[in-house]
Design an enzyme around this catalytic site. Structure first.
Site, PDB file in Angstrom:
ATOM      1  CD  GLU A 153      -2.854   1.080   2.458  1.00  0.00           C
ATOM      2  OE1 GLU A 153      -3.186  -0.016   2.926  1.00  0.00           O
ATOM      3  OE2 GLU A 153      -3.255   2.167   2.914  1.00  0.00           O
ATOM      4  CE  LYS A 157      -5.955  -1.345   5.754  1.00  0.00           C
ATOM      5  NZ  LYS A 157      -5.108  -0.503   4.916  1.00  0.00           N
ATOM      6  CG  ASP A 174       1.287 -16.858  11.328  1.00  0.00           C
ATOM      7  OD1 ASP A 174       0.520 -16.147  10.654  1.00  0.00           O
ATOM      8  OD2 ASP A 174       0.992 -18.001  11.719  1.00  0.00           O
ATOM      9  CG  HIS A 234      -3.619   8.028   0.666  1.00  0.00           C
ATOM     10  ND1 HIS A 234      -4.602   7.110   0.853  1.00  0.00           N
ATOM     11  CD2 HIS A 234      -2.688   7.762   1.591  1.00  0.00           C
ATOM     12  CE1 HIS A 234      -4.280   6.324   1.855  1.00  0.00           C
ATOM     13  NE2 HIS A 234      -3.126   6.705   2.319  1.00  0.00           N
TER      14      HIS A 234
END
Ligand code: MEV
Length: 456
Positions: free
Chosen positions: A87, A284, A300, A397
């Site tokens: 991202e 998130k 993991d 962004h």
């Protein structure tokens, strides 16, 4: 109707054979696709073999960007942190947060505990008081019977910490559990824990069958399963940043004062605590940073995510994992998160880049890596919330988005400069950028166009 694309003995085909079957059956341009898939193979066959053998039915490699977050000051030590993430903006945001806190004391971190958990779930019908009475005896037997598995770990200071018998028959008929806690030192410990649990399950069945004071029914116990739990609320780390409010500086080109920023930031954190829709996005953002380092170090990320989200729900409501306050003129922002990580064994030693990642971090112990990763999660979260309560995230962004579109449209260096200037205060979209480039690329005599002089 198309012939069903079934295959038998697929796993036994060679890698080229698998690609051949795939491209013949699923693509219109098989040769081109086969070439493309093979173009992502390593040049070095030995290295490629390492990757092929991590998993099954492998045909090629799926590349992900490997970036760096430098200047991360944690407990007075500076780290350069590797991040694997696709991202855009994540690495840039984390790096800018690291820089922001560099001259304000950096990140302070602390490992609260490092316990891991495993369970033997079983079905049993009988007088539970009899089981509880014999449990200390069984416990001793397990420490003895598993010593062939635990001896090396014990030399390193780890092993089985404790075990408990839980009567859960009020939740599910005849359901009991042996819950065990472990210290696995620098290894993630999944194999270690699961081997002990399976041995415990085997011993449990034998143990009850040997009890002459049990009824026939009580001597027959059914083990349902034996497996570690990825919920490790006691493998916990805290990362904190703090500074006097005034030292935060101003934001959005001086339009937002330190005081207003701190107030909005704390409010945003409270919203993430009380509203699960916001909490999910908030967390998130934390995992954007955490997962990237977890991946880069060969750990993991599914286990880390599952545990983090379960921990975020520990009050019965899904909430934010981080908190902020202003107290006596000091802004304080912290994150508390369970991170069950390893720095030895598994992929950490097998993946050549995971090995380099750990080397770059100074070959940390698992507790040290927990602290680095928690600090990155906090940095990522700080960057996101800082943008949200000041300029909004689209500004940053869009810059990356613009560069991606310009690269896609093969813009020249000069065109890139013009586009950055033009889109400084305009909405970036693929169509807008394409139209802009089309205009820019018009022949000079049709009215050469320059972003600087443009009115569009
Ligand atoms: C985007 O990947 C992550 C953010 O949405 C996190 C947040 O909103 O806090 C920016």
């Amino acid at each position: 109707m198309d012939k069903p694309k079934l295959v038998s003995g697929f796993s036994k085909l060679s890698k080229r054979g698998k690609i051949g079957w795939l491209v013949e059956n699923f693509f219109k341009n098989p040769e081109e696709v086969a070439r493309e898939l093979k173009s992502f193979w390593y040049g070095d066959e030995q290295k490629q073999k390492i990757f092929d053998e991590f998993s099954e039915n492998t045909i090629t490699n799926f590349y992900m960007p490997y970036g760096l977050m430098p200047n991360v000051l944690i407990n007075d030590k500076v780290y350069c942190v590797p991040m694997v993430i696709e991202e855009s903006s994540v690495v840039a945001a984390a790096s800018s947060a690291a820089k922001f806190w560099l001259d304000k004391g950096g990140f302070k971190t602390e490992v609260i505990s490092t316990k891991k958990i495993g369970q033997v779930h079983f079905d049993w019908k009988g007088d539970v008081r009899k089981l509880y009475k014999l449990f200390p005896q069984f416990r001793e037997r397990i420490f003895e019977e598993t010593s062939y598995i635990t001896c090396n770990m014990r030399k390193r200071g780890g092993g089985i910490l404790d075990m408990e018998l839980l009567d859960l028959s009020h939740l599910e008929d005849n359901y009991y559990q042996i819950q065990m806690t472990f210290e696995t030192c620098d290894s993630m410990g999944a194999n270690f824990i699961n081997s002990i649990l399976e041995e415990t399950a085997r011993q449990l069945k034998l143990f009850v069958a040997e009890q002459t004071s049990f009824t026939e029914q009580e001597r027959d116990l059914t083990v349902i399963m034996a497996i570690l739990s990825n919920y490790t609320p006691e493998c916990l780390v805290r990362a904190t940043v703090e500074c006097p409010v005034a030292d935060l500086g101003t934001f959005d080109e001086g339009r937002i004062s330190a005081e207003v920023f701190a107030e909005k930031f704390v409010k945003a954190l409270r919203i993430a605590y009380v509203d699960k829709y916001r909490a999910t996005t908030h967390n998130k953002g934390i995992f954007n940073g955490i997962d990237a380092v977890v991946l880069a170090t060969g750990n993991d990320f599914r286990a880390i995510e599952a545990c983090g989200h379960a921990y975020a729900s520990r009050t019965g409501e899904y909430r934010s994992l981080s908190f902020a306050e202003v107290k006596d003129g000091v802004f304080r922002f912290w994150l508390e998160i369970p991170l069950a990580l390893g720095t030895v064994g598994g992929l950490t030693t097998l993946h050549p880049l995971a090995k380099r990642s750990l080397e770059m971090l100074g070959n940390p112990s698992a507790p040290e890596l927990m602290q680095v990763i928690a600090a990155v999660g906090l940095a990522q979260n700080f960057a996101a919330v800082k943008s949200l309560v000041t300029t909004g995230i689209q500004k940053g962004h869009m810059k990356m988005h613009l560069m991606n579109i310009l690269n896609h449209l093969e813009a020249s260096e000069k065109e890139v400069k013009e586009a950055i200037l033009y889109f400084k205060d305009r909405l970036v979209s693929f169509t807008a950028v394409r139209e802009f480039l089309n205009l820019l690329r018009l022949p000079a005599k049709s009215g050469a166009w320059s972003a600087k002089n443009s009115k569009i």
